[in-house]
Design an enzyme around this catalytic site. Sequence first.
Site, PDB file in Angstrom:
ATOM      1  CB  ILE A  11      -0.917   0.026   1.255  1.00  0.00           C
ATOM      2  CG1 ILE A  11      -1.638  -1.313   1.419  1.00  0.00           C
ATOM      3  CG2 ILE A  11      -1.935   1.177   1.171  1.00  0.00           C
ATOM      4  CD1 ILE A  11      -2.297  -1.500   2.786  1.00  0.00           C
TER       5      ILE A  11
ATOM      6  CB  ILE B 280      -7.684   6.544   2.831  1.00  0.00           C
ATOM      7  CG1 ILE B 280      -8.827   7.571   2.979  1.00  0.00           C
ATOM      8  CG2 ILE B 280      -8.160   5.279   2.135  1.00  0.00           C
ATOM      9  CD1 ILE B 280      -9.349   8.146   1.662  1.00  0.00           C
TER      10      ILE B 280
ATOM     11  CE1 TYR C 192      -6.955  14.815  -5.327  1.00  0.00           C
ATOM     12  CE2 TYR C 192      -9.317  15.146  -5.676  1.00  0.00           C
ATOM     13  CZ  TYR C 192      -8.265  14.408  -5.155  1.00  0.00           C
ATOM     14  OH  TYR C 192      -8.541  13.251  -4.460  1.00  0.00           O
TER      15      TYR C 192
ATOM     16  CE  LYS D  81      -7.087  11.300  -6.609  1.00  0.00           C
ATOM     17  NZ  LYS D  81      -6.399  10.147  -6.035  1.00  0.00           N
TER      18      LYS D  81
HETATM   19  N1  LIG Z   1      -9.888  12.774   1.924  1.00  0.00           N
HETATM   20  C1  LIG Z   1     -10.723  12.846   0.900  1.00  0.00           C
HETATM   21  O1  LIG Z   1     -11.736  13.575   0.947  1.00  0.00           O
HETATM   22  C2  LIG Z   1     -10.502  11.986  -0.307  1.00  0.00           C
HETATM   23  C3  LIG Z   1      -9.271  11.443  -0.611  1.00  0.00           C
HETATM   24  N2  LIG Z   1      -9.123  10.689  -1.765  1.00  0.00           N
HETATM   25  C4  LIG Z   1      -7.838  10.101  -2.119  1.00  0.00           C
HETATM   26  O2  LIG Z   1      -7.434   9.207  -1.087  1.00  0.00           O
HETATM   27  C5  LIG Z   1      -6.031   9.080  -1.080  1.00  0.00           C
HETATM   28  C6  LIG Z   1      -5.513   9.218   0.348  1.00  0.00           C
HETATM   29  O3  LIG Z   1      -5.818  10.501   0.831  1.00  0.00           O
HETATM   30  P1  LIG Z   1      -6.182  10.810   2.353  1.00  0.00           P
HETATM   31  O4  LIG Z   1      -5.912   9.653   3.199  1.00  0.00           O
HETATM   32  O5  LIG Z   1      -7.504  11.435   2.372  1.00  0.00           O
HETATM   33  O6  LIG Z   1      -5.139  12.000   2.641  1.00  0.00           O
HETATM   34  P2  LIG Z   1      -3.872  12.106   3.600  1.00  0.00           P
HETATM   35  O7  LIG Z   1      -3.303  13.441   3.307  1.00  0.00           O
HETATM   36  O8  LIG Z   1      -4.242  11.779   4.998  1.00  0.00           O
HETATM   37  O9  LIG Z   1      -2.916  10.952   3.078  1.00  0.00           O
HETATM   38  C7  LIG Z   1      -2.215  11.044   1.874  1.00  0.00           C
HETATM   39  C8  LIG Z   1      -1.050  10.097   1.928  1.00  0.00           C
HETATM   40  O10 LIG Z   1      -0.339  10.153   0.684  1.00  0.00           O
HETATM   41  C9  LIG Z   1       1.031  10.301   0.995  1.00  0.00           C
HETATM   42  N3  LIG Z   1       1.820  10.882  -0.084  1.00  0.00           N
HETATM   43  C10 LIG Z   1       1.733  12.105  -0.636  1.00  0.00           C
HETATM   44  N4  LIG Z   1       2.697  12.258  -1.572  1.00  0.00           N
HETATM   45  C11 LIG Z   1       3.397  11.085  -1.606  1.00  0.00           C
HETATM   46  C12 LIG Z   1       4.506  10.613  -2.351  1.00  0.00           C
HETATM   47  N5  LIG Z   1       5.120  11.363  -3.264  1.00  0.00           N
HETATM   48  N6  LIG Z   1       4.939   9.341  -2.123  1.00  0.00           N
HETATM   49  C13 LIG Z   1       4.346   8.572  -1.201  1.00  0.00           C
HETATM   50  N7  LIG Z   1       3.316   8.962  -0.436  1.00  0.00           N
HETATM   51  C14 LIG Z   1       2.860  10.215  -0.649  1.00  0.00           C
HETATM   52  C15 LIG Z   1       1.061  11.168   2.248  1.00  0.00           C
HETATM   53  O11 LIG Z   1       2.338  11.090   2.852  1.00  0.00           O
HETATM   54  P3  LIG Z   1       3.042  12.296   3.636  1.00  0.00           P
HETATM   55  O12 LIG Z   1       2.535  12.177   5.047  1.00  0.00           O
HETATM   56  O13 LIG Z   1       4.489  12.006   3.507  1.00  0.00           O
HETATM   57  O14 LIG Z   1       2.605  13.565   2.977  1.00  0.00           O
HETATM   58  C16 LIG Z   1      -0.028  10.471   3.020  1.00  0.00           C
HETATM   59  O15 LIG Z   1       0.435   9.303   3.620  1.00  0.00           O
HETATM   60  C17 LIG Z   1      -5.497  10.149  -2.054  1.00  0.00           C
HETATM   61  O16 LIG Z   1      -5.177   9.528  -3.275  1.00  0.00           O
HETATM   62  C18 LIG Z   1      -6.689  11.088  -2.237  1.00  0.00           C
HETATM   63  O17 LIG Z   1      -6.666  11.713  -3.499  1.00  0.00           O
HETATM   64  C19 LIG Z   1     -10.167  10.428  -2.589  1.00  0.00           C
HETATM   65  C20 LIG Z   1     -11.399  10.939  -2.321  1.00  0.00           C
HETATM   66  C21 LIG Z   1     -11.654  11.768  -1.173  1.00  0.00           C
HETATM   67  C1  LIG Z   2     -21.188  18.092  -4.586  1.00  0.00           C
HETATM   68  C2  LIG Z   2     -21.217  19.567  -4.769  1.00  0.00           C
HETATM   69  C3  LIG Z   2     -20.200  20.391  -4.357  1.00  0.00           C
HETATM   70  C4  LIG Z   2     -18.970  19.973  -3.659  1.00  0.00           C
HETATM   71  C5  LIG Z   2     -18.387  18.813  -3.655  1.00  0.00           C
HETATM   72  C6  LIG Z   2     -17.201  18.504  -2.897  1.00  0.00           C
HETATM   73  C7  LIG Z   2     -16.648  19.477  -1.951  1.00  0.00           C
HETATM   74  C8  LIG Z   2     -16.650  17.294  -3.086  1.00  0.00           C
HETATM   75  C9  LIG Z   2     -15.416  16.874  -2.477  1.00  0.00           C
HETATM   76  C10 LIG Z   2     -14.861  15.720  -2.845  1.00  0.00           C
HETATM   77  C11 LIG Z   2     -13.548  15.332  -2.424  1.00  0.00           C
HETATM   78  C12 LIG Z   2     -12.852  16.015  -1.323  1.00  0.00           C
HETATM   79  C13 LIG Z   2     -12.925  14.363  -3.139  1.00  0.00           C
HETATM   80  C14 LIG Z   2     -11.576  13.974  -2.937  1.00  0.00           C
HETATM   81  O1  LIG Z   2     -11.023  13.286  -3.764  1.00  0.00           O
HETATM   82  C15 LIG Z   2     -20.278  21.851  -4.588  1.00  0.00           C
HETATM   83  C16 LIG Z   2     -19.344  22.239  -5.691  1.00  0.00           C
HETATM   84  C17 LIG Z   2     -19.918  22.604  -3.330  1.00  0.00           C
HETATM   85  C18 LIG Z   2     -21.693  22.310  -4.948  1.00  0.00           C
HETATM   86  C19 LIG Z   2     -22.353  21.450  -5.879  1.00  0.00           C
HETATM   87  C20 LIG Z   2     -22.461  20.061  -5.392  1.00  0.00           C
END
Ligand SMILES: NC(=O)C1=CN([C@@H]2O[C@H](COP(=O)(O)OP(=O)(O)OC[C@H]3O[C@@H](n4cnc5c(N)ncnc54)[C@H](OP(=O)(O)O)[C@@H]3O)[C@@H](O)[C@H]2O)C=CC1
Ligand SMILES: CC1=C(/C=C/C(C)=C/C=C/C(C)=C/C=O)C(C)(C)CCC1
Length: 317
Positions: A11, A18, A157, A161
């Site tokens: 992982i 996460i 971002y 993705k």
């Molecule tokens: N939280 C959310 O709302 C959502 C998150 N995600 C996705 O979930 C995943 C995990 O995010 P989340 O747990 O929320 O966020 P965190 O910031 O808690 O965790 C992100 C992790 O990624 C690591 N990381 C960043 N850059 C690198 C790198 N170059 N090499 C190795 N590790 C790295 C960080 O390490 P370090 O501590 O060293 O920075 C950390 O361990 C991401 O891909 C994010 O896009 C998807 C949907 C929603």
């Molecule tokens: C749904 C929605 C919104 C916001 C969505 C958000 C904030 C989503 C966050 C998602 C994350 C953090 C994903 C990480 O990968 C708005 C634009 C406020 C208004 C319209 C409906």
Amino acid sequence: MANSGQKVVLITGCSSGIGLRIAVTLAKDEKKRYHVIATMRDLKKKDKLLEAAGDAYGKTLMLLPLDVCSDESVKECVNNVKDRHIDILINNAGVGLLGPVESISIDEMKRVFDTNFFGVVRMIKEVMPDMKKRRSGHIVVMSSVMGLQGVVFNDVYTASKFAMEGFCESMAVQLLKFNIRLSMIEPGPVHTEFETKMMEDVAKMDFPGVDADTVRYFKDVYLPSSIDIFEAMGQTPEDIAKCTKVVIESERPRFRNLTNSLYTPIVALKYADETGGLSVNTFYNLLFNFGPLMHITMSILKCLTCSCLRRRTISPN
Ligand SMILES: NC(=O)C1=CN([C@@H]2O[C@H](COP(=O)(O)OP(=O)(O)OC[C@H]3O[C@@H](n4cnc5c(N)ncnc54)[C@H](OP(=O)(O)O)[C@@H]3O)[C@@H](O)[C@H]2O)C=CC1
Ligand SMILES: CC1=C(/C=C/C(C)=C/C=C/C(C)=C/C=O)C(C)(C)CCC1
């Protein structure tokens, strides 16, 4: 070292959020079915993981350094795995980026793509050839609901993705021929450091080159709605870890896995109108016209998750 019968799971990004929770959940599997290799770019950050893992550390969980942005680090990490044998690769590491594009440098944008997109590509390129030889394996990618639907002010971002979703959608077909499964996990908002880091970055922003109206839409319209959405729809890292465990334990793992059914209607809008107008206009209205009524909107969204909307939008009849 893994026992025979145990699956080796590697992982990325396990220092927090996460990734940490997936590592602990799998390492604490009651039937001890997993040998977890939890990786992080800076092993000085290991304490939180080790505390959560308890006595699983050294038994079903081990640590390795890995920076997904470095070719050398990726190679060295995989070479340090016994026989380079990885049954399940979970690409979790990722970074967020929020704000008006005018104020974000191209270098910052490249950093996001280097982590969220090329980080996954680097890992897959390193691990896939061995999986192909063995004709088995499962690659899991932590995508996002933003890999399926753009969200205003998350432009770069979202793009990173989307890029990953496109890459994986193409790869999945070839991989199936080698009996390798590929699954995307698509969470909506999750309460992790991701959220806090983004809010800290926003607090420091001084918006160079951004006009006053855009700054106002970002700070006074988007941010309060986004906070509302996190409060109303936010999941926990445990929720996502459980969902990931279901995906890797499934006999026929699904390719796409939205973790929050409240997002199903939002994603369905896109497929209900191929011109894209329905999603763009709905998002516009939700943000600019119904922003202050977001709580009510949340209730409507909850109602829309019933299967009738899915039937109407997905079924050709
Ligand atoms: N939280 C959310 O709302 C959502 C998150 N995600 C996705 O979930 C995943 C995990 O995010 P989340 O747990 O929320 O966020 P965190 O910031 O808690 O965790 C992100 C992790 O990624 C690591 N990381 C960043 N850059 C690198 C790198 N170059 N090499 C190795 N590790 C790295 C960080 O390490 P370090 O501590 O060293 O920075 C950390 O361990 C991401 O891909 C994010 O896009 C998807 C949907 C929603
Ligand atoms: C749904 C929605 C919104 C916001 C969505 C958000 C904030 C989503 C966050 C998602 C994350 C953090 C994903 C990480 O990968 C708005 C634009 C406020 C208004 C319209 C409906």
